[in-house]
Design a protein around this motif. Structure first.
Motif, PDB file in Angstrom:
ATOM      1  N   ILE A 259       0.838  -1.205   0.000  1.00  0.00           N
ATOM      2  CA  ILE A 259       0.000   0.000   0.000  1.00  0.00           C
ATOM      3  C   ILE A 259       0.872   1.254   0.000  1.00  0.00           C
ATOM      4  N   SER A 260       1.897   1.254   0.817  1.00  0.00           N
ATOM      5  CA  SER A 260       2.785   2.420   0.871  1.00  0.00           C
ATOM      6  C   SER A 260       3.585   2.582  -0.420  1.00  0.00           C
ATOM      7  N   GLY A 261       3.690   1.494  -1.189  1.00  0.00           N
ATOM      8  CA  GLY A 261       4.448   1.549  -2.426  1.00  0.00           C
ATOM      9  C   GLY A 261       3.631   1.909  -3.655  1.00  0.00           C
ATOM     10  N   ILE A 262       2.320   2.134  -3.472  1.00  0.00           N
ATOM     11  CA  ILE A 262       1.487   2.558  -4.597  1.00  0.00           C
ATOM     12  C   ILE A 262       2.007   3.888  -5.125  1.00  0.00           C
ATOM     13  N   LYS A 263       2.024   4.028  -6.429  1.00  0.00           N
ATOM     14  CA  LYS A 263       2.589   5.224  -7.044  1.00  0.00           C
ATOM     15  C   LYS A 263       1.918   6.485  -6.513  1.00  0.00           C
ATOM     16  N   THR A 264       2.728   7.402  -6.025  1.00  0.00           N
ATOM     17  CA  THR A 264       2.220   8.654  -5.488  1.00  0.00           C
ATOM     18  C   THR A 264       1.937   9.644  -6.614  1.00  0.00           C
ATOM     19  N   THR A 265       0.744  10.200  -6.591  1.00  0.00           N
ATOM     20  CA  THR A 265       0.356  11.185  -7.609  1.00  0.00           C
ATOM     21  C   THR A 265       0.384  12.609  -7.077  1.00  0.00           C
ATOM     22  N   GLY A 266       0.611  12.750  -5.756  1.00  0.00           N
ATOM     23  CA  GLY A 266       0.676  14.087  -5.174  1.00  0.00           C
ATOM     24  C   GLY A 266      -0.647  14.513  -4.569  1.00  0.00           C
ATOM     25  N   PRO A 267      -0.717  15.756  -4.087  1.00  0.00           N
ATOM     26  CA  PRO A 267      -1.939  16.249  -3.438  1.00  0.00           C
ATOM     27  C   PRO A 267      -3.104  16.331  -4.417  1.00  0.00           C
ATOM     28  N   LEU A 268      -4.319  16.222  -3.879  1.00  0.00           N
ATOM     29  CA  LEU A 268      -5.518  16.252  -4.718  1.00  0.00           C
ATOM     30  C   LEU A 268      -5.846  17.660  -5.189  1.00  0.00           C
ATOM     31  N   TRP A 269      -5.531  18.642  -4.374  1.00  0.00           N
ATOM     32  CA  TRP A 269      -5.930  20.005  -4.657  1.00  0.00           C
ATOM     33  C   TRP A 269      -4.690  20.889  -4.830  1.00  0.00           C
ATOM     34  N   ASP A 270      -4.865  22.002  -5.485  1.00  0.00           N
ATOM     35  CA  ASP A 270      -3.768  22.947  -5.700  1.00  0.00           C
ATOM     36  C   ASP A 270      -3.601  23.823  -4.456  1.00  0.00           C
ATOM     37  N   GLN A 271      -3.141  23.191  -3.380  1.00  0.00           N
ATOM     38  CA  GLN A 271      -3.020  23.872  -2.092  1.00  0.00           C
ATOM     39  C   GLN A 271      -1.669  23.534  -1.457  1.00  0.00           C
ATOM     40  N   ASP A 272      -0.620  24.040  -2.032  1.00  0.00           N
ATOM     41  CA  ASP A 272       0.725  23.820  -1.514  1.00  0.00           C
ATOM     42  C   ASP A 272       0.902  24.674  -0.260  1.00  0.00           C
ATOM     43  N   PRO A 273       1.123  24.049   0.911  1.00  0.00           N
ATOM     44  CA  PRO A 273       1.268  24.831   2.151  1.00  0.00           C
ATOM     45  C   PRO A 273       2.398  25.850   2.118  1.00  0.00           C
ATOM     46  N   ALA A 274       3.349  25.680   1.204  1.00  0.00           N
ATOM     47  CA  ALA A 274       4.465  26.625   1.108  1.00  0.00           C
ATOM     48  C   ALA A 274       4.022  27.971   0.543  1.00  0.00           C
TER      49      ALA A 274
END
Length: 279
Positions: A259-274
């Motif tokens: 499960i942890s190795g499933i390909k990461t696609t990134g955050p769902l929304w355009d909300q970069d905390p930076a």
């Protein structure tokens, strides 16, 4: 506390249920009914926010639910437009008035809003609100390690929790490692990857079949075994019940790796905390 839900201990000694109920977009009379059902089923951690505009719904559900207040864990969050010290104190008070509660078990800074750069001042306000008895535990949401470092270095107070987007398509391994090193509990928003094809993932489906569980239950169990606190949201009593039924089985070490190795696609929304600025 519902007997079948384990608890985690925050760094200030406060105990928090290992799974909660999210309330984003849950409003009005129907919202009270959905929350009442969740409480009847055994949920004890309820997550809200000033900007959800439903703290009143949470308070009404608490009053109708019949669960003793000291068995509940109610959370709300400070909005970005009220990070100034005095405004933050007043906002915590207003949150309590809206809900008709005497205190919150946990209050979070919803986003750091780094361009405005008042999140340390907001954190100092939450420290004071805790001293005043308005809040039992204080934490943050969507804070990056650089933001957390500043809070710790400039105030000497480490957040008890950081609520972040977390699901198998965005497993936040480095962020979680930072939390673990600093004694901060991770709480997962969008734990089921809302708006993605996560629940149709073939690898997850195979693991679910092996345990005679749903994919949702497998994903939520993954969160729990990571040491994170998922807060799924559902208006369906059937799904609410299913999401809560994740403590009668365990995932193997190999299944956790898959499960942890499933390909990461990134955050769902355009909300970069930076860079993201919450109103």
């Amino acid at each position: 506390m519902a007997n079948h839900i384990p608890e985690l201990v925050l760094n200030d000694g406060t105990k928090v249920p290992a799974i909660g109920f999210g309330t984003a977009w849950i409003k009005g009379t129907k919202g009270v009914q959905h929350l009442k059902t969740a409480l009847d089923l055994g949920y004890r951690l309820i997550d809200s926010a000033f900007n959800y505009e439903n703290e009143g719904v949470v308070g009404e559900a608490v009053r109708r639910g019949g669960v003793p207040r000291d068995q509940l864990f109610i959370t709300s969050k400070l909005p970005g437009r009220h990070h100034k010290y005095d405004e933050a104190i007043e906002t915590v008070q207003e949150s309590l008035y809206r809900a008709g509660l005497d205190y919150y078990d946990l209050y979070l800074i919803h986003w750091p809003n780094p361009k405005v750069d008042l999140y340390v001042e907001a954190w100092q306000a939450l420290i004071e609100a805790r001293k005043q008895g308005l809040i039992r535990s204080i934490g943050v949401s969507n804070f990056l390690p650089e933001h957390l470092d500043r809070l710790i270095q400039e105030t000497g107070v480490t957040p008890s929790m950081n609520q972040i987007e977390l699901h198998p398509y965005y497993n936040q391994a480095e962020q979680r490692a930072y939390h673990q090193q600093h004694g901060i509990i991770t709480e997962s928003w969008s734990p089921l990857g809302r708006g993605t094809e996560l629940l149709k993932n073939e690898q997850l489906a195979a693991i679910a079949a092996a345990h005679s569980k749903s994919v949702s239950q497998i994903v939520l169990r993954w969160h729990v075994q990571l040491g994170a606190v998922p807060i799924p949201r559902s208006a369906s009593a059937e799904h609410q019940r299913e999401n809560l039924d994740i403590f009668s089985f365990s995932l193997s070490e190999e299944e956790m790796k898959v499960i942890s190795g499933i390909k990461t696609t990134g955050p769902l929304w355009d909300q970069d905390p930076a860079v993201y600025e919450e109103f």
